[in-house]
Design an enzyme around this catalytic site. Structure first.
Site, PDB file in Angstrom:
ATOM      1  NE  ARG A 187      -8.629  -4.474 -20.173  1.00 30.26           N
ATOM      2  CZ  ARG A 187      -9.770  -4.713 -20.798  1.00 30.26           C
ATOM      3  NH1 ARG A 187     -10.348  -5.885 -20.652  1.00 30.26           N
ATOM      4  NH2 ARG A 187     -10.319  -3.795 -21.569  1.00 30.26           N
TER       5      ARG A 187
ATOM      6  CG  ASP B 205     -11.109  -0.386 -22.237  1.00 30.87           C
ATOM      7  OD1 ASP B 205     -12.277  -0.410 -22.650  1.00 30.87           O
ATOM      8  OD2 ASP B 205     -10.425  -1.410 -22.026  1.00 30.87           O
TER       9      ASP B 205
ATOM     10  N   PRO C 121       0.824  -1.222   0.000  1.00 32.00           N
ATOM     11  CG  PRO C 121      -0.117  -1.118   2.132  1.00 32.00           C
ATOM     12  CD  PRO C 121       0.638  -2.015   1.219  1.00 32.00           C
TER      13      PRO C 121
ATOM     14  CD  GLU D 166       1.174  -5.510  10.672  1.00 33.15           C
ATOM     15  OE1 GLU D 166       1.232  -4.384  10.176  1.00 33.15           O
ATOM     16  OE2 GLU D 166       0.096  -6.057  10.990  1.00 33.15           O
TER      17      GLU D 166
HETATM   18  N1  SAM Z   1       1.754  -3.063   7.463  1.00 36.74           N
HETATM   19  C1  SAM Z   1       1.606  -2.723   6.075  1.00 36.74           C
HETATM   20  C2  SAM Z   1       1.471  -1.216   5.927  1.00 36.74           C
HETATM   21  O1  SAM Z   1       0.900  -0.598   6.807  1.00 36.74           O
HETATM   22  O2  SAM Z   1       1.900  -0.669   4.903  1.00 36.74           O
HETATM   23  C3  SAM Z   1       0.405  -3.428   5.458  1.00 36.74           C
HETATM   24  C4  SAM Z   1       0.574  -4.893   5.332  1.00 36.74           C
HETATM   25  S1  SAM Z   1      -0.798  -5.690   4.541  1.00 36.74           S
HETATM   26  C5  SAM Z   1      -1.753  -6.213   5.900  1.00 36.74           C
HETATM   27  C6  SAM Z   1      -0.093  -7.219   3.960  1.00 36.74           C
HETATM   28  C7  SAM Z   1       0.317  -7.226   2.493  1.00 36.74           C
HETATM   29  O3  SAM Z   1      -0.818  -6.999   1.676  1.00 36.74           O
HETATM   30  C8  SAM Z   1       1.325  -6.193   2.056  1.00 36.74           C
HETATM   31  O4  SAM Z   1       2.665  -6.605   2.352  1.00 36.74           O
HETATM   32  C9  SAM Z   1       1.085  -6.092   0.579  1.00 36.74           C
HETATM   33  O5  SAM Z   1       1.780  -7.089  -0.161  1.00 36.74           O
HETATM   34  C10 SAM Z   1      -0.408  -6.372   0.469  1.00 36.74           C
HETATM   35  N2  SAM Z   1      -1.209  -5.139   0.310  1.00 36.74           N
HETATM   36  C11 SAM Z   1      -2.074  -4.616   1.208  1.00 36.74           C
HETATM   37  N3  SAM Z   1      -2.656  -3.517   0.739  1.00 36.74           N
HETATM   38  C12 SAM Z   1      -2.174  -3.314  -0.501  1.00 36.74           C
HETATM   39  C13 SAM Z   1      -2.393  -2.313  -1.493  1.00 36.74           C
HETATM   40  N4  SAM Z   1      -3.230  -1.302  -1.289  1.00 36.74           N
HETATM   41  N5  SAM Z   1      -1.707  -2.424  -2.659  1.00 36.74           N
HETATM   42  C14 SAM Z   1      -0.843  -3.431  -2.866  1.00 36.74           C
HETATM   43  N6  SAM Z   1      -0.592  -4.416  -1.959  1.00 36.74           N
HETATM   44  C15 SAM Z   1      -1.240  -4.354  -0.794  1.00 36.74           C
END
Ligand code: SAM
Length: 232
Positions: free
Chosen positions: A156, A171, A91, A118
């Site tokens: 795609r 698109d 994220p 995490e």
């Molecule tokens: N502790 C992290 C933080 O606050 O940035 C979030 C960890 S999340 C619970 C677990 C995993 O989900 C991440 O390591 C990532 O690979 C994936 N993930 C969660 N949200 C995402 C997003 N918005 N975009 C891409 N990957 C995401």
């Protein structure tokens, strides 16, 4: 041909997804190859195949350790004749947008790293220097759904994956149109007092194109005026 390697702790999540619809057809036609790797295979713990540990400094949750990920990526890179672009789903990454999707489709090979818990030990990022991508400002439980979004949007763009009738050119956000797509209609010509705009039934292709262009601009102006600005 685009090869995508997916590195995950939950390989089974992909089995249904990869055997359906456009993706299954693209794989069968040899336009794309997708290989899913179980990160636990690179665990340094032969007994329980653990790959996570507690964060230094305390705090809730667990982190994916650096050694299995680095070893895994190095080995997976050797599995094809050219190394791939390493993409780490997080994220905290660059928000995924269509121009990035289009450029990834041309790289020939991508490795997608799916996090859990995490996330990853920071040294994964320091050592592998991946492209960090986010699919939106919200937190998922794991990177697998995010990886599917990357796969789906990228595939795609590979010539031959979509039939002509499903061309991506018009698109929203796409090459022919960096704006939102215009409204579309099919039969019947009228339903519950809602008629199809007359211009679309006129057969005048010039007028239809002008109407669609105008609708596209108006919709974008009202919903996503940020799309008129060059990306920062
Ligand atoms: N502790 C992290 C933080 O606050 O940035 C979030 C960890 S999340 C619970 C677990 C995993 O989900 C991440 O390591 C990532 O690979 C994936 N993930 C969660 N949200 C995402 C997003 N918005 N975009 C891409 N990957 C995401």
């Amino acid at each position: 041909m685009l090869r995508i390697d997916i590195i995950t702790l939950f390989p089974q999540i992909f089995s249904g997804y990869l055997t359906q619809s456009l993706l299954a057809k693209a794989i069968a036609k040899g336009l794309i190859e997708i290989v899913v790797h179980d990160l636990r295979h690179w665990s340094t713990d032969p007994k329980h195949h653990k790959i996570d540990d507690r964060p230094y400094g305390g705090g809730p949750g667990m982190l994916i350790r650096v050694e299995p990920v680095v070893h895994c990526v190095e080995e997976v890179q050797q599995m094809a004749d050219r190394p791939g672009l390493v993409v780490l789903l997080t994220p905290q990454g660059e928000p995924l947008r269509q121009p990035r999707v289009e450029s990834m489709a041309q790289t020939g090979r991508i490795l997608l790293l799916c996090g859990r818990y995490e996330g990853f030990d920071q040294r994964v990022i320091d050592i592998l220097q991946p492209l960090e991508l986010s699919v939106g400002d919200y937190v998922l439980n794991g990177g697998e759904v995010a990886a599917m979004i990357v796969v789906d949007s990228t595939v795609r763009m590979i010539p031959g994956v979509l039939g002509d009738e499903q061309s991506s050119w018009d698109d929203s956000f796409s090459r022919g149109n960096r704006l939102l797509e215009f409204p579309q209609y099919t039969r019947p010509p009228e339903f519950r007092g809602h008629p199809v705009p007359e211009v679309l039934l006129s057969g005048d292709h010039g007028k239809i194109a002008a109407w669609r262009d105008d609708q596209s601009r108006q919709k974008t102006l009202h919903r996503r005026s940020d799309l008129f600005k060059p990306p920062t």
